[in-house]
Design a protein around this motif. Sequence first.
Motif, PDB file in Angstrom:
ATOM      1  N   UNK A  16      53.846   9.500 -27.906  1.00 49.66           N
ATOM      2  CA  UNK A  16      54.627   8.363 -27.093  1.00 49.66           C
ATOM      3  C   UNK A  16      53.174   7.734 -26.697  1.00 49.66           C
ATOM      4  N   UNK A  17      53.546   6.199 -27.133  1.00 48.81           N
ATOM      5  CA  UNK A  17      52.541   5.283 -26.663  1.00 48.81           C
ATOM      6  C   UNK A  17      52.887   4.409 -25.488  1.00 48.81           C
ATOM      7  N   UNK A  18      52.295   4.742 -24.227  1.00 46.79           N
ATOM      8  CA  UNK A  18      52.705   3.794 -23.016  1.00 46.79           C
ATOM      9  C   UNK A  18      52.447   2.358 -23.105  1.00 46.79           C
ATOM     10  N   UNK A  19      53.140   1.367 -22.907  1.00 48.42           N
ATOM     11  CA  UNK A  19      52.788  -0.041 -23.166  1.00 48.42           C
ATOM     12  C   UNK A  19      53.518  -0.820 -21.954  1.00 48.42           C
ATOM     13  N   UNK A  20      52.749  -0.896 -20.787  1.00 51.15           N
ATOM     14  CA  UNK A  20      53.297  -1.795 -19.687  1.00 51.15           C
ATOM     15  C   UNK A  20      54.381  -0.789 -19.031  1.00 51.15           C
ATOM     16  N   UNK A  70      57.774   2.765 -23.120  1.00 52.92           N
ATOM     17  CA  UNK A  70      56.927   3.660 -23.954  1.00 52.92           C
ATOM     18  C   UNK A  70      57.585   3.611 -25.451  1.00 52.92           C
ATOM     19  N   UNK A  71      56.713   3.258 -26.446  1.00 51.20           N
ATOM     20  CA  UNK A  71      57.105   3.499 -27.832  1.00 51.20           C
ATOM     21  C   UNK A  71      56.687   4.648 -28.632  1.00 51.20           C
ATOM     22  N   UNK A  72      57.617   4.919 -29.606  1.00 50.80           N
ATOM     23  CA  UNK A  72      57.599   6.318 -30.023  1.00 50.80           C
ATOM     24  C   UNK A  72      56.837   6.167 -31.670  1.00 50.80           C
ATOM     25  N   UNK A  73      56.062   6.851 -31.706  1.00 45.71           N
ATOM     26  CA  UNK A  73      55.323   6.774 -32.942  1.00 45.71           C
ATOM     27  C   UNK A  73      55.426   8.202 -33.693  1.00 45.71           C
ATOM     28  N   UNK A  74      55.292   8.458 -34.953  1.00 49.87           N
ATOM     29  CA  UNK A  74      55.424   9.791 -35.567  1.00 49.87           C
ATOM     30  C   UNK A  74      54.103   9.682 -36.520  1.00 49.87           C
ATOM     31  N   UNK A  75      53.769  10.923 -36.675  1.00 50.31           N
ATOM     32  CA  UNK A  75      52.488  11.641 -37.461  1.00 50.31           C
ATOM     33  C   UNK A  75      53.288  11.913 -38.833  1.00 50.31           C
ATOM     34  N   UNK A  76      52.710  11.285 -39.899  1.00 49.15           N
ATOM     35  CA  UNK A  76      53.202  11.561 -41.206  1.00 49.15           C
ATOM     36  C   UNK A  76      52.555  12.747 -42.025  1.00 49.15           C
ATOM     37  N   UNK A  77      51.612  13.585 -41.060  1.00 47.63           N
ATOM     38  CA  UNK A  77      50.865  14.589 -41.562  1.00 47.63           C
ATOM     39  C   UNK A  77      51.911  15.824 -41.723  1.00 47.63           C
ATOM     40  N   UNK A  78      53.186  15.671 -40.904  1.00 52.70           N
ATOM     41  CA  UNK A  78      54.358  16.733 -41.054  1.00 52.70           C
ATOM     42  C   UNK A  78      55.040  16.213 -42.470  1.00 52.70           C
TER      43      UNK A  78
END
Length: 417
Positions: A107-111, A114-122
């Motif tokens: 979860x990337x807080x931006x002002x 919050x934008x959602x990112x995912x990890x591709x090592x899964x």
Amino acid sequence: MAIPLKVIAPTAMQHYDCTGCGDCCRGRFAIIITQADRDRIEKQGWSDSELGLEGKPLFVPRGSDFQLAHDSTGACVFLGDDNLCRIHGKYGEAAKPLACRMYPFRLIPLGSQVRVDVRFDCPATSGNLGRAIPAHKADLTVLLKSVAPEGVSDAVVPKFNATTTLPWAQLARVMEAFDRVLLDVSIDITRRIAGCVNLNAILRQMRLTGIGDADLDELLDTLTADVQAAAAADPLKRKPLLGIEGSMFRHLLDIYCRIDEVGKRSSQSSRLATSLRMLSGQGSVPALRDGFPITTFKAIDALSSIPTGDAALAVERYLHVHLTSMGYFGRGFYGRSFTDGLNSLLLTYPLISWVARAIAIGEGLATIDKQCTERAMAIIDHQHGVTPMLNTSSSKFVTNMLTDRRVLRALVIWYGS
């Protein structure tokens, strides 16, 4: 009073649901726990015999924090023989440590959002398995209460480039311009990424502080149109890297491809030997991790083609998700500026392509397919933005050298065509 946060998830292009493979529980991650996690797990009353601790502590100090213990195989002590979490099975998902409930999401807080990112090592994420990410929005909103710091909506905006700071809304406008170039399917994937390199090189030099929204939109529309036209006609002239540039690229590959399992220390002499062979770029490629394909540097450089079909879609999906998450700069990526962080993200394309070539050769394939690409994405993304090794002064120097426009374009074209 903090502004209510809006959660923005990636488009339906990216999917995920846990498949129960247990990869994330097998020593690739140190599970850092909060004090609330520790208190909750202690109250659950797990016995030594249930977990096979053999008298060892359940919580292991890690700096000023604690992590869950791992067994003799490197797996988390709560991983059962059925590849499922014992805590989850006995007390439900909400009883698990926060880090486990979050993975593979970021979860990337931006002002005020919050934008959602995912990890591709899964494997489920790299393989695009399960429901579309927006289907997880309700669960992520619940998790947000545990991970968003107080007053996050007033967070300081990172630098756009060396001379400019833009507000969050304008940074999002710039990101969307890059996303338009990336998703222009009338152009092949390598030319699109080379176009993004060109666009970033232009914006990296511009002073934009104080620019109005309308003027910024007009500028971005003009630049993206010019970049897309140039990308469509790009001859993609393949040029081998200079000696030092090739050595630094392979040095970075060594960092990205290594995997250090919890509780296992790699031999310093072995690591040194691997590093020296990667720097030389001669002969056979060392085993950068367990199971790494047996091949040669020469064979990897000789396997040239532009990714097409599902392989190109996998790269597009990977970059699109990380781009729209806006987690590639600021607090999400070692405090780097927008343009520096974006260059590092674009650099993952030749890194992924190099590893995908090695995997294809190991599988006896003449070209890189979707599976090779997805496996390479999982390897490279395991370290990207996560390992402290990429935030050292020497790694920053190497990254800055490799993300110079001339060098980065050469890498994108050499390993992407």
